[in-house]
Scaffold this active site. Structure first.
Site, PDB file in Angstrom:
ATOM      1  N   HIS A 139     -19.653  29.772  -7.689  1.00  0.00           N
ATOM      2  CA  HIS A 139     -19.844  28.861  -8.820  1.00  0.00           C
ATOM      3  C   HIS A 139     -20.750  29.483  -9.887  1.00  0.00           C
ATOM      4  O   HIS A 139     -20.397  29.533 -11.070  1.00  0.00           O
ATOM      5  CB  HIS A 139     -20.448  27.545  -8.324  1.00  0.00           C
ATOM      6  CG  HIS A 139     -20.734  26.560  -9.414  1.00  0.00           C
ATOM      7  ND1 HIS A 139     -19.883  25.528  -9.721  1.00  0.00           N
ATOM      8  CD2 HIS A 139     -21.770  26.454 -10.294  1.00  0.00           C
ATOM      9  CE1 HIS A 139     -20.380  24.828 -10.726  1.00  0.00           C
ATOM     10  NE2 HIS A 139     -21.528  25.383 -11.095  1.00  0.00           N
ATOM     11  N   GLU A 140     -21.924  29.935  -9.471  1.00  0.00           N
ATOM     12  CA  GLU A 140     -22.881  30.431 -10.458  1.00  0.00           C
ATOM     13  C   GLU A 140     -22.393  31.708 -11.131  1.00  0.00           C
ATOM     14  O   GLU A 140     -22.602  31.910 -12.327  1.00  0.00           O
ATOM     15  CB  GLU A 140     -24.250  30.661  -9.802  1.00  0.00           C
ATOM     16  CG  GLU A 140     -24.914  29.387  -9.277  1.00  0.00           C
ATOM     17  CD  GLU A 140     -25.136  28.323 -10.341  1.00  0.00           C
ATOM     18  OE1 GLU A 140     -25.148  28.666 -11.547  1.00  0.00           O
ATOM     19  OE2 GLU A 140     -25.292  27.144  -9.976  1.00  0.00           O
ATOM     20  N   HIS A 159     -20.351  30.971 -14.112  1.00  0.00           N
ATOM     21  CA  HIS A 159     -21.081  30.784 -15.371  1.00  0.00           C
ATOM     22  C   HIS A 159     -21.395  32.137 -16.016  1.00  0.00           C
ATOM     23  O   HIS A 159     -21.310  32.298 -17.241  1.00  0.00           O
ATOM     24  CB  HIS A 159     -22.385  30.028 -15.125  1.00  0.00           C
ATOM     25  CG  HIS A 159     -22.219  28.570 -14.844  1.00  0.00           C
ATOM     26  ND1 HIS A 159     -21.491  27.732 -15.653  1.00  0.00           N
ATOM     27  CD2 HIS A 159     -22.703  27.791 -13.834  1.00  0.00           C
ATOM     28  CE1 HIS A 159     -21.538  26.494 -15.161  1.00  0.00           C
ATOM     29  NE2 HIS A 159     -22.257  26.512 -14.055  1.00  0.00           N
ATOM     30  N   GLU A 186     -19.154  22.893 -16.724  1.00  0.00           N
ATOM     31  CA  GLU A 186     -19.056  23.193 -15.291  1.00  0.00           C
ATOM     32  C   GLU A 186     -17.633  23.510 -14.843  1.00  0.00           C
ATOM     33  O   GLU A 186     -17.430  24.086 -13.772  1.00  0.00           O
ATOM     34  CB  GLU A 186     -19.591  22.018 -14.464  1.00  0.00           C
ATOM     35  CG  GLU A 186     -21.056  21.684 -14.700  1.00  0.00           C
ATOM     36  CD  GLU A 186     -21.990  22.807 -14.297  1.00  0.00           C
ATOM     37  OE1 GLU A 186     -21.612  23.608 -13.422  1.00  0.00           O
ATOM     38  OE2 GLU A 186     -23.106  22.890 -14.844  1.00  0.00           O
ATOM     39  N   TYR A 218     -20.499  16.795 -14.135  1.00  0.00           N
ATOM     40  CA  TYR A 218     -20.093  17.519 -12.926  1.00  0.00           C
ATOM     41  C   TYR A 218     -18.813  16.916 -12.353  1.00  0.00           C
ATOM     42  O   TYR A 218     -17.909  17.641 -11.922  1.00  0.00           O
ATOM     43  CB  TYR A 218     -21.213  17.481 -11.884  1.00  0.00           C
ATOM     44  CG  TYR A 218     -22.288  18.509 -12.126  1.00  0.00           C
ATOM     45  CD1 TYR A 218     -22.138  19.814 -11.686  1.00  0.00           C
ATOM     46  CD2 TYR A 218     -23.466  18.180 -12.801  1.00  0.00           C
ATOM     47  CE1 TYR A 218     -23.119  20.769 -11.904  1.00  0.00           C
ATOM     48  CE2 TYR A 218     -24.453  19.124 -13.026  1.00  0.00           C
ATOM     49  CZ  TYR A 218     -24.280  20.414 -12.575  1.00  0.00           C
ATOM     50  OH  TYR A 218     -25.245  21.365 -12.800  1.00  0.00           O
TER      51      TYR A 218
END
Length: 672
Positions: A462-463, A466, A491, A604
């Site tokens: 996930h991170e 970004h 997100e 989210y």
């Protein structure tokens, strides 16, 4: 900076700054910005090139120094540097508040905005820039009377001060509990390796903190309810001073919104998001709650049955379900239903192998190439640095830092910080992005390497999503770069990439036993994938509770609201677990409320709709390793950043308007 030459000595960023260096940089940034603002504010012939371009080039070119010196408060091992970084954040944000409320500056920008011939001659990104600047000035109160504008500035400066203090408290105040070995029954042997102990009254006790590598195993595996209760309370009673800071924040936000002509802070914030209005958000959340409650109540009945049976067998009276029961009994159910033992699973996920494997996946899917920089100049020995290139190694794209382990006074969750934002320079050259992933994964022990839970693998996916949103973005202005999209879409790209952590063909590429090197068994992968939606009802209801709380405290239109009482009530009612009799205030560490997600935490869940649709409609259909789909994704979702509406990017990638069918299916709410 040439795009065909590697930066073999690192990113060129200097993290070794003293408090004096930081102070001098702040003063320089303010002086430079003030000079540019004074110049464009008195421009006799306001045009895009004479007013907008110099103003925004200044902002873009200063963004790296701004981001760097404000970043150090989250990572530096030197308290003096962290303090200087926090002070710099306050001073710079206070300056921005004053700058954006300058009527002479607004007049110059507005002269361009109201010049139809000038605006018609601009390309889409330049036109969007002017429109955003106008909105920024209006939200800064330029249309207000002088007295109201001064009042607004006072409110905003105080809000900035609160934000810095709130976040510092969260980063520096970890809870700490001492437990005997017996009180930690159920924890794996690895939990005790290299763990600090203290002896009191002749009894040796283990030191357990509320940092994630400590907290999660205890709340998930500790067999004694009192042990789970104590660590839960230690976590939920952190930062008591933040209660008053959050209360003051909510009150001030309402005053700011109403000075600007909005009914509530939520109405103000949502005016620039995809959802547009509080009513739209609440309709979405209420509808989702109705659907999720069907799943949640079924899961709750199973957990309640487990706890009743356990307490009856022990001769104890059943007392109800509490928030410290959710992970523990949920894990037992997961083991029973899917035969999954998380301690067994993590033996196949060493951090080194996982990181290497995930980077390989992103290389293939997004047509990228990563080159590790040896001996980089960084802020801590744990940090790694990678260059990111196009797959053919001819075009440089940016830098990626990984700071993945916990340490004292470091930011204590997982996030992606963007130090250098990509943009064009006045001479036409490119400024290349540099992003930092901060996490708190378990470190290696004396007998094992750093091993990850599968949930940690999902977090890493996930991170990094970004980070690659930034690295793969190309915009003229830093204001629109990468993740600078509508908050309720930001997100979605990262959530979409979480799906790779559940794909058997992906897991087989990097999940190997840390001792034997044997790949993860196919049967274990099947059981792991089958467990994907385990607890989806209760898990999403908890997220829903946080989103509803965020909206409740920010939709008020008059008076005040008790942020602590509303939090505890909403959490207990919506998440279906009680908070217990002892006082607690978990919202005092709910950093999203302070750090940019106010009236936006719903994003989210909202963006899950888009992420599920993108994954199912394109990647599952075309193949998860289809390079053409990956390039379509880069071109239509990542590349434009916020230079156009997210709805436009979505429709171009999907070939149609998005819908919620895939999301409902992804969490088991439909069988189609």
């Amino acid at each position: 900076m040439s795009s065909t030459q590697p930066l073999s000595k690192g990113s060129g960023l200097n993290f070794d700054l003293s408090p004096k260096d930081i102070s001098q940089i702040v003063d320089r940034l303010i002086a430079e910005s003030t000079a540019v603002c004074d110049q464009v504010a008195c421009e006799p012939n306001p045009t895009f090139e004479s007013v907008i371009a110099p103003f925004e080039f200044c902002n873009s070119m200063q963004s790296t120094d701004f981001n760097l010196i404000t970043f150090l408060q989250d990572v530096s091992v030197d308290k003096a540097v962290r303090d200087a970084s926090a002070a710099a954040t306050e001073k710079l944000e206070a300056y921005e508040i004053e700058r954006d409320s300058r009527k002479d500056l607004y007049a110059a920008v507005n002269a361009v905005y109201t010049n139809k011939a000038e605006m018609d001659n601009l390309d889409n990104e330049d036109r969007r820039l002017v429109e955003r600047l106008i909105l920024t000035f209006k939200k800064a109160g330029v249309a207000l009377s002088d007295s109201d504008r001064e009042q607004l500035m006072t409110y905003k400066k105080r809000l900035s001060e609160i934000k810095v203090q709130f976040e510092r408290n969260v980063s520096t105040q970890d809870g700490r509990v001492l437990f005997t070995r017996e009180e930690l029954a159920g924890l794996p042997v690895s939990f005790f390796e290299d763990r600090a102990t203290e002896t009191t009254d002749g009894v040796e006790r283990y030191v357990v903190t509320t940092k994630m590598p400590d907290y999660l195993p205890v709340i998930r595996y500790a067999a004694l309810e009192d042990t789970r209760r104590r660590i839960s309370l230690a976590n939920s009673q952190r930062c008591p001073e933040n209660i008053a800071l959050l209360q003051e924040t909510v009150d001030l936000r309402l005053k700011v919104a109403q000075l600007l002509g909005y009914k509530s802070h939520a109405e103000l914030e949502l005016s620039t998001k995809m959802a547009k209005t509080p009513e739209t958000v609440m309709d979405f959340l209420k509808d989702l709650r109705t659907k999720l409650s069907v799943l949640g109540n079924k899961e709750l009945e199973q957990i309640e049955e487990l706890k009743r049976a356990e307490m009856t067998a022990a001769g104890d009276k059943y007392t109800g379900l509490f928030r410290w029961d959710s992970s523990y009994y949920g894990n037992i159910l997961k083991q029973c239903e899917h035969n999954i033992k998380m301690e067994e699973v993590k033996e196949y996920f060493s951090l080194e192998a996982v990181t290497r494997g995930i980077l390989d996946i992103y290389q293939n899917m997004l047509s990228l190439h990563f080159a590790k920089v040896e001996n980089p100049s960084v802020w801590h020995p744990d940090v790694e640095l990678y260059e990111v290139w196009e797959a053919d190694k001819t075009t440089f794209l940016g830098h990626l830092y990984l700071d993945l382990f916990p340490r004292e006074n470091k930011f204590n969750h997982a996030a992606m910080s963007h130090i250098r934002t990509g943009h064009s320079n006045p001479d036409g050259s490119l400024e290349y992005p540099a992003s930092v992933m901060l996490a708190n994964f378990p470190k290696a022990t004396s007998s094992t390497p750093a091993l990850m839970q599968h949930s940690d693998v999902v977090t890493l996916m996930h991170e990094l999503g970004h980070g690659f949103h930034r690295i793969c973005s190309r915009t003229k202005w830093s204001r629109f770069h990468g993740t600078s999209v509508e908050r309720d879409f930001v997100e979605a790209p990262s959530q979409m990439l979480e799906n790779w952590a559940w794909e058997p063909s992906v897991l087989q590429k990097f999940a190997v036993h840390y001792k034997t090197g044997v790949p993860i068994p196919e049967d274990l992968i099947k059981r792991l994938v089958a467990s994907k939606n385990h607890g989806a009802g209760l898990g999403n209801l908890f997220q829903l509770a946080m989103a509803l709380y965020d909206m409740e405290i920010h939709m008020i239109e008059d008076g005040t609201i008790d942020v602590k009482a509303v939090y505890n009530g909403t959490r207990d009612e919506v998440s279906l677990f009680k908070g217990g009799d002892e006082d607690s205030w978990t919202m005092a560490t709910f950093g999203h409320l302070i750090g940019g997600y106010s009236a936006g935490y719903y994003g989210y869940l909202w963006s899950e709709v888009y992420s599920a649709d993108m994954f199912e409609a394109r990647f599952l259909k075309d193949g998860i390793d289809n390079p053409q789909t990956g390039m379509d994704y880069r071109r239509e979702i990542l590349f434009p950043g916020g230079s156009r509406d997210a709805s436009v990017s979505l429709e171009k990638f999907l070939g149609r308007k998005p819908d919620s069918t895939a999301f409902m299916r992804s969490i088991g709410l439909t069988s189609d």
